[in-house]
Design a protein around this motif. Sequence first.
Motif, PDB file in Angstrom:
ATOM      1  N   LEU A   1      33.454 -25.565  76.797  1.00 37.17           N
ATOM      2  CA  LEU A   1      33.907 -24.618  77.821  1.00 37.17           C
ATOM      3  C   LEU A   1      35.279 -25.038  78.342  1.00 37.17           C
ATOM      4  CD1 LEU A   1      32.570 -22.133  79.254  1.00 37.17           C
ATOM      5  CD2 LEU A   1      32.111 -23.669  81.157  1.00 37.17           C
ATOM      6  N   ALA A   2      35.418 -26.354  78.633  1.00 41.08           N
ATOM      7  CA  ALA A   2      36.674 -26.865  79.177  1.00 41.08           C
ATOM      8  C   ALA A   2      37.806 -26.666  78.165  1.00 41.08           C
ATOM      9  CB  ALA A   2      36.538 -28.342  79.525  1.00 41.08           C
ATOM     10  N   GLN A   3      37.488 -26.915  76.881  1.00 43.00           N
ATOM     11  CA  GLN A   3      38.492 -26.776  75.843  1.00 43.00           C
ATOM     12  C   GLN A   3      38.903 -25.304  75.705  1.00 43.00           C
ATOM     13  OE1 GLN A   3      37.250 -28.064  71.921  1.00 43.00           O
ATOM     14  NE2 GLN A   3      38.929 -29.527  71.887  1.00 43.00           N
ATOM     15  N   ASP A   4      37.866 -24.428  75.739  1.00 46.92           N
ATOM     16  CA  ASP A   4      38.133 -22.999  75.658  1.00 46.92           C
ATOM     17  C   ASP A   4      39.050 -22.563  76.793  1.00 46.92           C
ATOM     18  OD1 ASP A   4      36.775 -22.637  73.411  1.00 46.92           O
ATOM     19  OD2 ASP A   4      35.102 -21.506  74.254  1.00 46.92           O
ATOM     20  N   THR A   5      38.771 -23.063  78.002  1.00 47.19           N
ATOM     21  CA  THR A   5      39.576 -22.675  79.151  1.00 47.19           C
ATOM     22  C   THR A   5      41.033 -23.068  78.911  1.00 47.19           C
ATOM     23  OG1 THR A   5      37.697 -23.044  80.567  1.00 47.19           O
ATOM     24  CG2 THR A   5      39.836 -22.914  81.643  1.00 47.19           C
ATOM     25  N   GLY A   6      41.256 -24.281  78.403  1.00 47.71           N
ATOM     26  CA  GLY A   6      42.609 -24.726  78.125  1.00 47.71           C
ATOM     27  C   GLY A   6      43.282 -23.842  77.089  1.00 47.71           C
ATOM     28  N   GLU A   7      42.563 -23.569  76.000  1.00 44.55           N
ATOM     29  CA  GLU A   7      43.164 -22.764  74.935  1.00 44.55           C
ATOM     30  C   GLU A   7      43.383 -21.323  75.373  1.00 44.55           C
ATOM     31  OE1 GLU A   7      41.061 -23.269  71.193  1.00 44.55           O
ATOM     32  OE2 GLU A   7      41.438 -25.428  71.333  1.00 44.55           O
ATOM     33  N   ALA A   8      42.401 -20.775  76.087  1.00 47.37           N
ATOM     34  CA  ALA A   8      42.523 -19.394  76.573  1.00 47.37           C
ATOM     35  C   ALA A   8      43.680 -19.303  77.566  1.00 47.37           C
ATOM     36  CB  ALA A   8      41.210 -18.950  77.223  1.00 47.37           C
ATOM     37  N   SER A   9      43.808 -20.320  78.423  1.00 53.28           N
ATOM     38  CA  SER A   9      44.881 -20.314  79.423  1.00 53.28           C
ATOM     39  C   SER A   9      46.239 -20.404  78.748  1.00 53.28           C
ATOM     40  CB  SER A   9      44.703 -21.493  80.392  1.00 53.28           C
ATOM     41  OG  SER A   9      43.519 -21.327  81.127  1.00 53.28           O
ATOM     42  N   ARG A  10      46.343 -21.293  77.773  1.00 54.97           N
ATOM     43  CA  ARG A  10      47.618 -21.424  77.068  1.00 54.97           C
ATOM     44  C   ARG A  10      47.991 -20.118  76.369  1.00 54.97           C
ATOM     45  NH1 ARG A  10      46.712 -26.972  76.430  1.00 54.97           N
ATOM     46  NH2 ARG A  10      45.126 -26.574  74.873  1.00 54.97           N
ATOM     47  N   ALA A  11      46.972 -19.472  75.785  1.00 53.07           N
ATOM     48  CA  ALA A  11      47.226 -18.195  75.099  1.00 53.07           C
ATOM     49  C   ALA A  11      47.685 -17.140  76.113  1.00 53.07           C
ATOM     50  CB  ALA A  11      45.965 -17.730  74.383  1.00 53.07           C
ATOM     51  N   ALA A  12      47.049 -17.127  77.290  1.00 53.39           N
ATOM     52  CA  ALA A  12      47.414 -16.150  78.324  1.00 53.39           C
ATOM     53  C   ALA A  12      48.849 -16.380  78.806  1.00 53.39           C
ATOM     54  CB  ALA A  12      46.432 -16.244  79.491  1.00 53.39           C
ATOM     55  N   ILE A  13      49.217 -17.644  78.957  1.00 53.83           N
ATOM     56  CA  ILE A  13      50.571 -17.984  79.418  1.00 53.83           C
ATOM     57  C   ILE A  13      51.603 -17.599  78.348  1.00 53.83           C
ATOM     58  CG2 ILE A  13      52.097 -19.951  79.902  1.00 53.83           C
ATOM     59  CD1 ILE A  13      49.621 -21.245  81.304  1.00 53.83           C
ATOM     60  N   ARG A  14      51.237 -17.880  77.078  1.00 52.05           N
ATOM     61  CA  ARG A  14      52.140 -17.525  75.979  1.00 52.05           C
ATOM     62  C   ARG A  14      52.387 -16.011  75.966  1.00 52.05           C
ATOM     63  NH1 ARG A  14      53.812 -20.340  71.541  1.00 52.05           N
ATOM     64  NH2 ARG A  14      52.430 -22.063  72.072  1.00 52.05           N
ATOM     65  N   THR A  15      51.331 -15.242  76.253  1.00 52.66           N
ATOM     66  CA  THR A  15      51.459 -13.780  76.286  1.00 52.66           C
ATOM     67  C   THR A  15      52.412 -13.339  77.402  1.00 52.66           C
ATOM     68  OG1 THR A  15      49.249 -13.514  75.373  1.00 52.66           O
ATOM     69  CG2 THR A  15      50.167 -11.619  76.533  1.00 52.66           C
TER      70      THR A  15
END
Lengths: 149, 149
Positions: B19-33
Amino acid sequence: MRNLFLLLGAVAMLAIFTLAQDTGEASRAAIRTVIQDQQSAWNRHDLEAFMAGYWNSADLTFFSAAHEFKGWQAALDRYKNNYQSAGHEMGKLEFRNLQIEMLGRDSAFVRGEFHLTMSDGKTPHGLFTLVFRKFPEGWKIVHDHSAGE
Amino acid sequence: MRNLFLLLGAVAMLAIFTLAQDTGEASRAAIRTVIQDQQSAWNRHDLEAFMAGYWNSADLTFFSAAHEFKGWQAALDRYKNNYQSAGHEMGKLEFRNLQIEMLGRDSAFVRGEFHLTMSDGKTPHGLFTLVFRKFPEGWKIVHDHSAGE
């Protein structure tokens, strides 16, 4: 009995809140100390002590205006070259208007101004953005973006 | 029985870690967008859409080299003045070498390069440091330090 539970709950919440607030204030104070120690080290011309505020890692990044320096050693070399080599001086350094903002329990960023006073009366100055992380050995700058004029 | 508890504990830890890893990856993807949307908005000359990536607050700070602009409106006015007023153009913008680093669940910082290509062939470029915070309406830049040449 129910009132007792409510009271205990309220006390617990207050304790957590106070603890969280203390952490923020204690962290900000610790970061301020790192920066003040850097200012003192600079003003006694001790670049090694000044550099103790930076993360001693090849992954430290230092943006000086539009130029990137990668790693602790490159940052130190830049300072030595710009402020300790022939024809250069360190001057008197003062940090002003520090804004320390927590971004998590172990991270923060700092905005501020640097002001140098040189022996010829010139006063180079500018703005900086620092990203701090908390390591077992304390708060360290992991990224510095400074731009002056 | 003890083995069952150990197994359940291991499964729970794995779930939390994932979950923690997903949050990091999802957040990075959102920021990249957010950043890619800014690049697209700039290149269709839509400054208002470009500015949607910034925290719409008087507390937004924008350091352009050694000058501070305070608040969302001042940042927009600066862009209008520098890139849309008489004798100026927006050019073609490209962000390169984005490094998105999480600083907490709701905060991150981004290092990168901006490259502009103007109609006269000039290519102003430089480095930036962005501090992002997650708001109910999404990830927004709360501080921008850009310096070019």
